[in-house]
Design an enzyme around this catalytic site. Structure first.
Site, short mmCIF file in Angstrom:
data_model
loop_
_atom_site.label_atom_id
_atom_site.label_comp_id
_atom_site.label_asym_id
_atom_site.label_seq_id
_atom_site.Cartn_x
_atom_site.Cartn_y
_atom_site.Cartn_z
N GLY A 1 48.13 44.74 40.08
CA GLY A 1 48.88 44.85 41.33
C GLY A 1 49.12 43.51 41.99
O GLY A 1 50.19 43.27 42.56
N ASP A 2 48.12 42.63 41.91
CA ASP A 2 48.28 41.29 42.46
C ASP A 2 49.32 40.52 41.65
O ASP A 2 50.11 39.75 42.20
CB ASP A 2 46.95 40.54 42.44
N ARG B 1 40.66 49.70 49.66
CA ARG B 1 39.26 49.60 49.24
C ARG B 1 38.44 50.49 50.17
O ARG B 1 37.87 50.03 51.16
CB ARG B 1 38.76 48.15 49.31
N ASN C 1 46.43 47.54 49.10
CA ASN C 1 45.19 47.19 48.39
C ASN C 1 44.00 47.98 48.93
O ASN C 1 43.01 47.40 49.41
CB ASN C 1 44.91 45.69 48.51
N ASP D 1 40.63 38.53 36.22
CA ASP D 1 41.52 39.12 37.21
C ASP D 1 42.87 38.43 37.27
O ASP D 1 43.88 39.04 37.60
CB ASP D 1 40.87 39.07 38.60
#
Length: 316
Positions: free
Chosen positions: A263-264, A170, A168, A300
């Site tokens: 992706g989550d 960032r 993930n 989300d």
């Protein structure tokens, strides 16, 4: 007693409702619960698995909203504490009809960034089967990184618990790309199952080749025995230590509404699949299905299915 646990920073998300308008121009917004790890918690809970979420919230309206949403999604809050000294993170997201949305964060110096690692010593690990770890939480502050490492140490004391790790990435959270890469790879090496994407592989180890990405992580850790590489619409590549890798096909989507949370959603599929005794390939197929559902919904985690919805979708 819960089967699943994760740690992260929840976010109050304000998503614009006017398509293809910049955040400067947009005037209509809808509020959602967001944050990578909380997305996974929502998806795991929605599929019927008991879930605990570890975080710190500010004593503010956004924190109260997050707490409310956790309860509505049947996510355990035994390890959620609050502080009046710092605020709960927020995010604004642009609605787009093509590509990835524009995102603007208010998360620096948040309540979760000041998480106290001593709180982790109160966790009851009895009954926990899976712990999900993400590269976002350790990037929000040095204090969060220390807490994250402490959680890993505690989990390692329980040999029956399996861990998943999603890089993930960032970059905006880290002081440099070099620090991000070295830290994320070191943390990944502590997990049993690693879930990188091909884009992340290019940054973290220099290749977009799924097999090379899998071999890199399988060869760098005595904890890691499985790597499942996300290959976008093509699906996922699964490889276990000492075995041959193989592709698992993805799902066709006619219209992509919002790519955030895909992706989550993939992680949700893998985690719940393994909790239910599916093979790695079957779990990856479920991950592909939930990821494809995620991109067809505006929030989300709004597209994550129930068990009945998932069965119907996979039967098509």
């Amino acid at each position: 007693m819960s089967e699943f646990l994760t740690i992260g920073e929840p976010i109050g998300l304000f998503a614009s409702q006017d398509a293809d308008q910049s955040l400067v121009e947009a005037t209509h917004f809808q509020k959602y619960l967001a944050g990578a790890e909380v997305n996974v918690s929502v998806g795991v809970s929605r599929l019927g698995h008991s879930t605990e979420y570890v975080t710190r919230l500010g004593e503010d309206p956004i924190g109260a909203f997050v707490s409310q949403q956790l309860s509505l999604n049947h996510i355990g809050t035994d390890y959620v504490d609050t502080t009046a000294d710092y605020w709960t993170a927020m995010q604004f997201k642009q609605r787009v009809t093509k590509g990835d949305p524009g995102i603007f964060y208010y998360r620096k110096n948040s309540a979760a960034a000041h998480f106290d690692k001593a709180s982790l010593d109160n966790i009851d690990f009895d009954g926990i089967k899976m712990v999900h770890l993400s590269g976002i939480f350790p990037g929000i502050s040095e204090q969060a990184l220390v807490a994250f490492k402490h959680l890993i140490e505690l989990v390692h004391q329980h040999s029956t618990i399996r861990t998943t790790f999603d890089p993930n990435l960032r970059p905006q959270l880290w002081s440099s790309q070099a620090k991000m890469v070295s830290t994320i790879n070191a943390l990944a090496a502590e997990a049993n199952i690693i879930l990188p994407g091909v884009n992340e592989g290019e940054i973290l180890m220099g290749s977009r080749d799924p097999e090379k990405i899998a071999d890199f992580y399988l060869g760098n850790s005595h904890y890691t025995d499985t790597v499942i590489v996300k290959v976008g619409s093509k699906g996922a590549y699964v490889k276990v230590k000492g075995g041959q890798g193989s592709m698992v096909a993805g799902y066709h989507v006619d219209k992509v509404i919002d790519t955030v949370g895909a992706g989550d959603g993939f992680a949700v599929g893998v985690i719940t699949g393994l909790l239910e005794g599916l093979s790695n390939k079957q779990a990856a197929l479920r991950g592909n299905a939930i990821g494809s559902l995620a991109v067809q919904a505006p929030g989300d985690n709004d597209g994550y299915p129930t068990q009945a919805e998932l069965r119907t979708y996979q039967a098509k």
